[in-house]
Design an enzyme around this catalytic site. Structure first.
Site, PDB file in Angstrom:
ATOM      1  CG  PHE A 132      62.489  71.979  44.319  1.00 42.21           C
ATOM      2  CD1 PHE A 132      61.187  72.419  44.697  1.00 42.21           C
ATOM      3  CD2 PHE A 132      62.927  70.634  44.361  1.00 42.21           C
ATOM      4  CE1 PHE A 132      60.115  71.656  44.607  1.00 42.21           C
ATOM      5  CE2 PHE A 132      61.930  69.529  44.312  1.00 42.21           C
ATOM      6  CZ  PHE A 132      60.593  70.019  44.587  1.00 42.21           C
ATOM      7  CG  ASP A 217      69.440  69.261  47.189  1.00 42.73           C
ATOM      8  OD1 ASP A 217      69.572  68.377  46.415  1.00 42.73           O
ATOM      9  OD2 ASP A 217      68.308  69.712  47.450  1.00 42.73           O
ATOM     10  CE  LYS A 246      64.831  65.268  40.555  1.00 39.64           C
ATOM     11  NZ  LYS A 246      64.819  66.334  41.500  1.00 39.64           N
TER      12      LYS A 246
HETATM   13  C1  LIG Z   1      63.951  66.900  42.762  1.00 41.15           C
HETATM   14  C2  LIG Z   1      64.847  67.704  43.746  1.00 41.15           C
HETATM   15  C3  LIG Z   1      64.335  67.352  45.044  1.00 41.15           C
HETATM   16  C4  LIG Z   1      63.305  66.493  45.646  1.00 41.15           C
HETATM   17  O1  LIG Z   1      63.222  65.084  45.517  1.00 41.15           O
HETATM   18  P1  LIG Z   1      62.227  64.090  45.394  1.00 41.15           P
HETATM   19  O2  LIG Z   1      62.609  62.748  45.048  1.00 41.15           O
HETATM   20  O3  LIG Z   1      61.119  64.531  44.442  1.00 41.15           O
HETATM   21  O4  LIG Z   1      61.693  64.332  46.681  1.00 41.15           O
HETATM   22  C5  LIG Z   1      65.431  67.898  46.073  1.00 41.15           C
HETATM   23  N1  LIG Z   1      66.265  68.576  45.888  1.00 41.15           N
HETATM   24  C6  LIG Z   1      66.523  68.893  44.544  1.00 41.15           C
HETATM   25  C7  LIG Z   1      67.693  69.711  44.009  1.00 41.15           C
HETATM   26  C8  LIG Z   1      65.649  68.426  43.546  1.00 41.15           C
HETATM   27  O5  LIG Z   1      65.936  68.786  41.978  1.00 41.15           O
END
Ligand SMILES: *Cc1c(COP(=O)(O)O)cnc(C)c1O
Length: 390
Positions: A132, A217, A246
């Site tokens: 994701f 990421d 986050k």
């Molecule tokens: C939540 C998440 C995203 C996206 O972040 P947003 O602030 O919702 O755009 C991207 N990569 C990972 C691994 C995530 O958990």
């Protein structure tokens, strides 16, 4: 069709409306108390309403909120320096930071940087199935979940997906058009599936052999959550680009893309920008978050309380396995138990968790969660599972 909400139907109707939070606790609009073992999806790592963050926000709000990126502001550069030291696990990593407002934007910046660094003809970003990376069109394509792509076709070109943890599959797709590999150290939304150190080391080697960027990421895993400052640090690899968001603002929207200095140098003025990114309110929050995390040794808290939570969960009938790192955990439920139903039952009993797969619950409490809160949450969950297991 009747419309009952002023909000677009992108989210399911909320089961509860929360009015207040303190540490690991939340209260709904009826005054009912809950234990928050989700932290707003791994965001509120220092707990709700943390006084250091609240003080930083109110002081900054009275000082300066916004001037645009045509001018310098404080404390963005200081936060960037701290992030560089955390990427280097204590020593300066020698990189530079671009601030933005979310995880998707951090990855979007990384993708644009990879394309600019790679040059024409070298633009493909390879990511894993089950990953994701966000919901913008480019990060949606990087997200290795084809079912989510279908209704939004056509998506931006230049993305390829490979089987998670399969080095041979990755090697097969690495041709001269590939600019970067983008991976999570633990697939969060995909079910809390950690990479093995051997896999990330193998990816690093393949990238080095071919001059491909390794972009990690860390949007969900970063800033102590897994028991290290960043998830990649469990494997000893050194990435070229790291994205985060986050936990960085403990609830205040802020994202960041860190890159090795020679990679970051591919961006020139005008290549990328954001109106709000790096503005003083968000960076003041991040400064307070990072200072508090460093004072508490947030990664050590995640390791210690993650072990306690794992041990307690494994003793609960109906939980067959616990996976993850630090305080980013998934509890796999016995066959025939529906994780969604258990999450709903837990909420009704005063515990916030979510069903990260049809058969697993995600547990990601604040890193400041206490022993008593862990014990209380696990006994609430055990009672809910006793009902569902019947
Ligand atoms: C939540 C998440 C995203 C996206 O972040 P947003 O602030 O919702 O755009 C991207 N990569 C990972 C691994 C995530 O958990």
């Amino acid at each position: 069709m009747t419309t009952t909400s002023p909000l677009m139907p992108t989210y399911a109707a909320p089961p509860v409306t929360f009015a207040r939070g303190d540490g690991t606790q939340l209260w709904d609009t009826d005054g009912r108390r809950y234990l928050d073992f989700l932290s707003g999806l791994a965001v509120v790592s220092l707990g709700h309403s943390h006084p250091a963050v609240a003080d930083a926000l109110s002081e900054q709000a009275r000082t300066l909120l916004h001037t645009s990126n045509l001018f310098g502001t404080l404390p963005g550069p200081e936060v960037a320096t701290t992030l560089d030291a955390l990427v280097g696990d204590g020593a300066p990593a020698g990189g530079q930071v671009f601030f933005c407002n979310s995880g998707a934007e951090a990855n979007e910046a990384a993708i644009k940087l990879a394309r600019k660094f790679g040059g024409r003809g070298r633009h493909v970003v390879v990511s894993a199935y089950g990953s994701f990376h966000g919901r913008t069109l480019a990060t949606l394509h990087a997200t290795g979940q084809p079912a989510k792509h279908e209704v939004f076709q056509p998506l931006p070109e230049g993305f390829r997906h490979v089987t998670w943890l399969d080095l041979d599959d990755l090697e097969r797709v690495l041709d001269p058009s590939v600019a970067a590999v983008l991976l999570e150290p633990v697939q969060g939304e995909g079910g809390v599936n950690p990479a093995t150190p051997e896999y990330l080391q193998g990816v690093r080697r393949l990238c080095d052999e071919r001059g491909i960027l390794l972009m990690i990421d860390e949007v969900q895993t970063g800033l102590g959550r897994t028991g290290r400052w960043f998830g990649f640090q469990h494997s000893g690899v050194v990435p070229d680009v790291v994205t985060m968001a986050k936990a960085l603002g403990n609830g205040v929207p802020i994202g960041a893309c860190w890159a090795r200095a020679d990679v970051a140098a591919a961006f020139e003025p005008g290549d990328h920008a954001t109106t709000f990114g790096g503005q003083p309110l968000a960076t003041a929050a991040a400064k307070a978050v990072l200072a508090t995390m460093q004072a508490l040794d947030a990664p050590a808290l995640a390791t210690k309380q993650g072990e306690r939570l794992t041990t307690a969960l494994l003793a609960v009938p109906g939980i067959t396995a616990v996976r993850g790192l630090g305080l980013l955990l998934a509890a796999e439920l016995a066959e025939s138990i529906d994780a969604k139903a258990v999450a709903a039952g837990a909420l009704a009993a005063g515990l916030v968790v979510n069903a990260v797969t049809p058969s697993a619950l995600r547990l990601a409490p604040p890193l400041t969660v206490t022993d008593d809160e862990i014990d209380e949450a696990v006994s609430l969950l055990a009672a809910v599972l006793a009902e569902h297991g019947r």
